[in-house]
Design a protein around this motif. Structure first.
Motif, PDB file in Angstrom:
ATOM      1  N   THR A  23      -1.790  -6.781  -7.303  1.00  0.00           N
ATOM      2  CA  THR A  23      -2.152  -7.083  -5.928  1.00  0.00           C
ATOM      3  C   THR A  23      -1.482  -6.077  -5.011  1.00  0.00           C
ATOM      4  O   THR A  23      -0.251  -5.915  -5.054  1.00  0.00           O
ATOM      5  N   VAL A  24      -2.301  -5.401  -4.217  1.00  0.00           N
ATOM      6  CA  VAL A  24      -1.791  -4.398  -3.277  1.00  0.00           C
ATOM      7  C   VAL A  24      -1.990  -4.950  -1.867  1.00  0.00           C
ATOM      8  O   VAL A  24      -3.124  -5.080  -1.407  1.00  0.00           O
ATOM      9  N   SER A  25      -0.901  -5.285  -1.219  1.00  0.00           N
ATOM     10  CA  SER A  25      -0.985  -5.934   0.083  1.00  0.00           C
ATOM     11  C   SER A  25       0.306  -5.720   0.850  1.00  0.00           C
ATOM     12  O   SER A  25       1.389  -5.682   0.263  1.00  0.00           O
ATOM     13  N   ALA A  26       0.149  -5.627   2.162  1.00  0.00           N
ATOM     14  CA  ALA A  26       1.329  -5.524   3.032  1.00  0.00           C
ATOM     15  C   ALA A  26       1.906  -6.915   3.310  1.00  0.00           C
ATOM     16  O   ALA A  26       2.971  -7.041   3.894  1.00  0.00           O
ATOM     17  N   ALA A  77     -12.734   6.430  -8.468  1.00  0.00           N
ATOM     18  CA  ALA A  77     -11.911   5.732  -7.479  1.00  0.00           C
ATOM     19  C   ALA A  77     -10.412   5.958  -7.681  1.00  0.00           C
ATOM     20  O   ALA A  77      -9.634   5.750  -6.744  1.00  0.00           O
ATOM     21  N   VAL A  78     -10.007   6.388  -8.869  1.00  0.00           N
ATOM     22  CA  VAL A  78      -8.570   6.498  -9.156  1.00  0.00           C
ATOM     23  C   VAL A  78      -8.136   7.918  -9.511  1.00  0.00           C
ATOM     24  O   VAL A  78      -6.953   8.166  -9.715  1.00  0.00           O
ATOM     25  N   PRO A 114       0.840  -1.214   0.000  1.00  0.00           N
ATOM     26  CA  PRO A 114       0.000   0.000   0.000  1.00  0.00           C
ATOM     27  C   PRO A 114       0.868   1.254   0.000  1.00  0.00           C
ATOM     28  O   PRO A 114       1.889   1.323   0.687  1.00  0.00           O
ATOM     29  N   GLY A 115       0.448   2.220  -0.821  1.00  0.00           N
ATOM     30  CA  GLY A 115       1.211   3.449  -0.981  1.00  0.00           C
ATOM     31  C   GLY A 115       2.237   3.396  -2.085  1.00  0.00           C
ATOM     32  O   GLY A 115       2.821   4.426  -2.443  1.00  0.00           O
ATOM     33  N   GLY A 116       2.468   2.226  -2.628  1.00  0.00           N
ATOM     34  CA  GLY A 116       3.457   2.058  -3.680  1.00  0.00           C
ATOM     35  C   GLY A 116       2.932   2.414  -5.056  1.00  0.00           C
ATOM     36  O   GLY A 116       1.793   2.878  -5.211  1.00  0.00           O
ATOM     37  N   SER A 117       3.784   2.192  -6.060  1.00  0.00           N
ATOM     38  CA  SER A 117       3.456   2.539  -7.434  1.00  0.00           C
ATOM     39  C   SER A 117       3.758   1.376  -8.374  1.00  0.00           C
ATOM     40  O   SER A 117       4.646   0.551  -8.099  1.00  0.00           O
ATOM     41  N   LEU A 118       3.026   1.335  -9.463  1.00  0.00           N
ATOM     42  CA  LEU A 118       3.281   0.409 -10.562  1.00  0.00           C
ATOM     43  C   LEU A 118       2.968   1.130 -11.863  1.00  0.00           C
ATOM     44  O   LEU A 118       2.112   2.027 -11.890  1.00  0.00           O
ATOM     45  N   ARG A 119       3.629   0.715 -12.935  1.00  0.00           N
ATOM     46  CA  ARG A 119       3.259   1.201 -14.257  1.00  0.00           C
ATOM     47  C   ARG A 119       2.926   0.006 -15.130  1.00  0.00           C
ATOM     48  O   ARG A 119       3.766  -0.868 -15.366  1.00  0.00           O
ATOM     49  N   LEU A 120       1.703  -0.006 -15.612  1.00  0.00           N
ATOM     50  CA  LEU A 120       1.266  -1.034 -16.547  1.00  0.00           C
ATOM     51  C   LEU A 120       1.514  -0.562 -17.980  1.00  0.00           C
ATOM     52  O   LEU A 120       1.396   0.622 -18.270  1.00  0.00           O
ATOM     53  N   SER A 121       1.838  -1.514 -18.823  1.00  0.00           N
ATOM     54  CA  SER A 121       1.986  -1.247 -20.255  1.00  0.00           C
ATOM     55  C   SER A 121       1.091  -2.194 -21.032  1.00  0.00           C
ATOM     56  O   SER A 121       0.814  -3.308 -20.585  1.00  0.00           O
ATOM     57  N   SER A 173       0.161   5.780  -5.221  1.00  0.00           N
ATOM     58  CA  SER A 173      -0.607   5.741  -3.964  1.00  0.00           C
ATOM     59  C   SER A 173      -1.581   4.576  -3.958  1.00  0.00           C
ATOM     60  O   SER A 173      -2.769   4.733  -3.637  1.00  0.00           O
ATOM     61  N   LEU A 174      -1.087   3.414  -4.310  1.00  0.00           N
ATOM     62  CA  LEU A 174      -1.956   2.241  -4.445  1.00  0.00           C
ATOM     63  C   LEU A 174      -2.553   1.830  -3.115  1.00  0.00           C
ATOM     64  O   LEU A 174      -1.914   1.936  -2.056  1.00  0.00           O
ATOM     65  N   LYS A 175      -3.791   1.351  -3.196  1.00  0.00           N
ATOM     66  CA  LYS A 175      -4.549   0.925  -2.027  1.00  0.00           C
ATOM     67  C   LYS A 175      -4.923  -0.548  -2.191  1.00  0.00           C
ATOM     68  O   LYS A 175      -5.020  -1.044  -3.324  1.00  0.00           O
TER      69      LYS A 175
END
Length: 116
Positions: free
Chosen positions: A113-116, A63-64, A14-21, A85-87
């Protein structure tokens, strides 16, 4: 042969970032609006972001908004989704979608997947 191939998904905290292509082939990419959809387990598929064929306009699901950004490179035939700021509720399979008045194409999806 039409192909939309998504990449960049994975596990993030959570709070991280990803870039999809999403790399397109087999059709005239620059004449299609491009969308990102997502579908979480047990939920309906929802529209996340849209970009016009020229890249001149974008729109986002509520939502985004303010966290995700869609962009495209017509020379590379690729559309991107920058997710910040992924949740945990962003966890879903994300699908690339191409649309024109006479055709619609879907990618196979990539898991986020956004998980601690």
């Amino acid at each position: 042969q039409v192909q939309l191939v998504e990449s960049g998904g994975g596990l993030v905290q959570p709070g991280g970032s990803l870039r999809l292509s999403c790399a397109a082939s087999g059709f005239t990419f620059s004449s299609y609006a491009m969308n990102w959809y997502r579908q979480a387990p047990g939920k309906e598929r929802e529209l996340v972001a849209t970009i016009a064929s020229t890249g001149g306009s974008t729109s986002y699901g509520d939502a985004v908004k303010g966290r995700f950004a869609i962009s495209r490179d017509n020379a590379k035939k690729t559309v991107y989704l920058q997710m910040n700021s992924l949740k945990p509720e962003d966890t879903a399979v994300y699908y690339c979608h191409a649309v024109r008045w006479d055709a619609i194409y879907w990618g196979q999806g990539t898991q986020v997947t956004v998980s601690a």
